[in-house]
Design an enzyme around this catalytic site. Structure first.
Site, short mmCIF file in Angstrom:
data_model
loop_
_atom_site.label_atom_id
_atom_site.label_comp_id
_atom_site.label_asym_id
_atom_site.label_seq_id
_atom_site.Cartn_x
_atom_site.Cartn_y
_atom_site.Cartn_z
N TRP A 117 61.21 -73.95 -19.31
CA TRP A 117 60.94 -74.10 -17.87
C TRP A 117 59.70 -74.94 -17.63
O TRP A 117 59.66 -75.77 -16.73
CB TRP A 117 60.83 -72.75 -17.18
CG TRP A 117 62.07 -71.94 -17.29
CD1 TRP A 117 62.19 -70.66 -17.79
CD2 TRP A 117 63.41 -72.32 -16.88
NE1 TRP A 117 63.50 -70.25 -17.74
CE2 TRP A 117 64.27 -71.25 -17.19
CE3 TRP A 117 63.94 -73.46 -16.31
CZ2 TRP A 117 65.64 -71.28 -16.93
CZ3 TRP A 117 65.31 -73.51 -16.06
CH2 TRP A 117 66.14 -72.43 -16.36
N ASP A 140 54.22 -70.81 -12.36
CA ASP A 140 55.60 -70.35 -12.14
C ASP A 140 55.67 -68.91 -12.66
O ASP A 140 55.55 -68.67 -13.86
CB ASP A 140 56.56 -71.27 -12.92
CG ASP A 140 58.00 -70.79 -12.91
OD1 ASP A 140 58.30 -69.72 -12.34
OD2 ASP A 140 58.85 -71.50 -13.50
N LYS A 182 64.91 -63.00 -10.46
CA LYS A 182 64.60 -62.33 -11.71
C LYS A 182 64.10 -60.91 -11.42
O LYS A 182 64.63 -59.96 -11.93
CB LYS A 182 63.52 -63.10 -12.50
CG LYS A 182 63.84 -64.58 -12.71
CD LYS A 182 64.97 -64.81 -13.72
CE LYS A 182 65.61 -66.19 -13.60
NZ LYS A 182 64.80 -67.30 -14.05
#
Ligand SMILES: *Cc1c(COP(=O)(O)O)cnc(C)c1O
Length: 361
Positions: free
Chosen positions: A101, A171, A195
Site C-alpha cells: 500500500w 494511512d 477494515k
C-alpha cells in the site's frame, strides 16, 4: 442463522450489535417512515446523523479543533493521489516503503512530483519496520508518508518516524480506532473504513487546517480538493450517506466499550493469545519481526504450501473463514479487528492446536 468467525482483512467483521440495530431501523428510521438509504442528505434527520458521527469520532480520538474531519469516497486509493495533489507545494515528498500500500501511494505520487523512498523493508519481504529515527528527509519535502499498519504483511509502526519537522501523512486504514493516537503528531490521518470501522465506500480524512488550501497542483479537480469538502461539511455532493450512518453506529459502539484505551487493552489481549500460540507451536510460525507485530493482522505459515491450503480449507469447514493470506504472499492471515470477539481467537487457536496434533512434527 449461523454467523461465522470472519477473519477477512477487509471488508471485514462488524459488531453484531450494530448490524442488528441497522436491521431494526431498515424500514423506518426513528419514525421518519423511511430507510436512511432513502433519505435526502439535506434533511435534518440526516444532518443529525453526520453531525453526531463527526462529534463521536472527535471524542474517541480526542481530535483538536484545528483539525477537520472529512467523510469522503474513492477509498484509500483515491487518497494516494489526493495527498500529493493537495500537499505537494514544492513537488517533493518522502515515502517510507513498508508494503504494497505504501508502494502504491509512492508510485502514484510520482505522477505529480519527486517522491523519494527514504526507507524500505522490501529487502526482507516487508517483514519488519525500518529504523526511522534519523532518515535523510529532504529539506524541501512537503510531507513524509507512511502506511502505519501494513494489512498484508502484518507489521505496525509502534513508533512514528522522525519527520524532522515535516508534516506526517499516515494511512491508518487497517488500524483506525484500534488504539489511542496523538492526532497532533500528524498532518493528515486517513483510512478506508472497510477494515475496522464500517462498510466499504467511505474514507475518513483527518487533516490539520493549515494544510487545507486552494493552492493545489494545477488541474486538480474540484472533487479532489480537501478544501471543497472542508468548506461544505463533507456535503459538497451527495456523501456516502448510508455508510457514514453505519460508521456513526460503530463510533457509538466503541464509546460503549470504553473508548480507544479499552479497545487497545482488548486488542492486545486478543493478539497475545494468537502470538503466544504461534511462538510455541511446532507447526505454525509467525512471519513478522516480533517488535513490529500488528495487533490487527496476523500472518502465519506452516512452511508447506499443501498444509497451508489444507488448513485454510478445514478451518473454513469448521466456521473460521477468510484465513487465506494475501495473494501476493500466500500462507495464512488472521485479521482480528475491533469487532472480532475474543472467543473467535480462542476458538481459532484451539482449532490450530488440533490441526497441529494431527499434522505436526
Ligand atoms: C485496504 C487498504 C488500502 C486500499 O483500500 P481501498 O479502499 O481498496 O482503496 C490501502 N491502504 C491500506 C493500509 C489498506 O489496508
Amino acid at each position: 442463522m449461523a454467523r461465522v468467525y470472519n477473519f477477512s482483512a477487509g471488508p471485514a467483521v462488524l459488531p453484531e450489535e450494530v448490524l442488528r440495530e441497522a436491521a431494526a431501523e431498515m424500514l423506518d428510521y426513528k419514525g421518519t417512515g423511511m430507510s436512511v438509504m432513502e433519505m435526502s442528505h439535506r434533511s435534518s434527520a440526516y444532518q443529525t446523523i453526520i453531525d453526531e458521527a463527526e462529534r463521536d469520532i472527535r471524542d474517541l480520538m480526542n481530535i483538536p479543533d484545528n483539525y477537520k474531519v472529512l467523510f469522503l469516497q474513492g477509498g484509500a486509493h483515491q487518497q494516494f493521489a489526493m495527498v500529493p495533489m493537495n500537499l505537494m507545494k514544492n513537488k517533493v515528498a518522502d515515502y517510507i516503503i513498508t508494503g504494497q500500500w505504501a508502494k502504491k501511494a509512492w508510485k502514484e505520487a510520482q505522477l505529480f512530483g519527486t517522491a523519494n523512498a527514504v526507507a524500505s523493508s522490501e529487502d526482507a519481504t516487508f517483514s519488519y519496520i525500518p529504523d526511522c529515527s534519523d532518515l535523510p528527509i529532504s529539506d524541501d519535502a512537503d510531507y513524509v508518508y507512511i502506511c502505519e499498519n501494513n494489512t498484508i504483511y502484518g507489521t505496525k509502526f509502534h513508533q512514528l518516524p522522525n519527520t524532522k519537522g515535516k508534516p506526517l501523512v499516515s494511512d491508518v486504514s487497517s488500524c483506525f480506532l484500534s488504539e489511542p493516537v496523538d492526532v497532533t503528531k500528524y498532518g493528515v490521518i486517513y483510512g478506508g473504513v472497510q477494515k475496522n470501522i464500517g462498510p466499504a465506500g467511505v474514507v475518513i480524512v483527518i487533516i490539520r487546517e493549515d494544510l487545507i488550501t486552494d493552492d493545489c497542483l494545477p488541474g486538480t479537480p474540484t472533487m479532489l480538493k480537501y478544501k471543497t469538502h472542508a468548506d461544505n461539511g463533507s456535503m459538497y455532493n451527495t456523501p456516502p450517506a448510508y455508510g457514514i450512518y453505519i460508521c456513526g453506529k460503530v463510533f457509538k459502539w466503541l464509546k460503549k466499550q470504553g473508548g480507544l484505551e479499552a479497545m487497545q487493552a482488548y486488542n492486545e489481549k486478543k493478539a497475545k493469545i494468537l502470538y503466544n500460540f504461534l511462538d510455541s507451536s511446532t507447526l505454525f510460525k509467525g512471519t513478522v519481526r516480533k517488535e513490529d507485530r500488528s495487533l490487527m493482522n496476523v500472518p502465519f505459515v506452516t512452511g508447506s504450501k499443501e498444509l497451508d491450503a489444507r488448513f485454510v480449507k478445514e478451518a473454513e469447514t469448521a466456521g473460521f473463514v477468510n484465513l487465506k493470506g494475501h495473494r501476493s504472499v500466500g500462507g495464512m492471515r488472521a485479521s482480528i479487528y475491533n469487532a472480532m470477539p475474543i472467543e473467535g481467537v480462542e476458538k481459532l487457536v484451539a482449532f490450530m492446536r488440533e490441526f497441529e496434533e494431527k499434522n505436526g512434527k
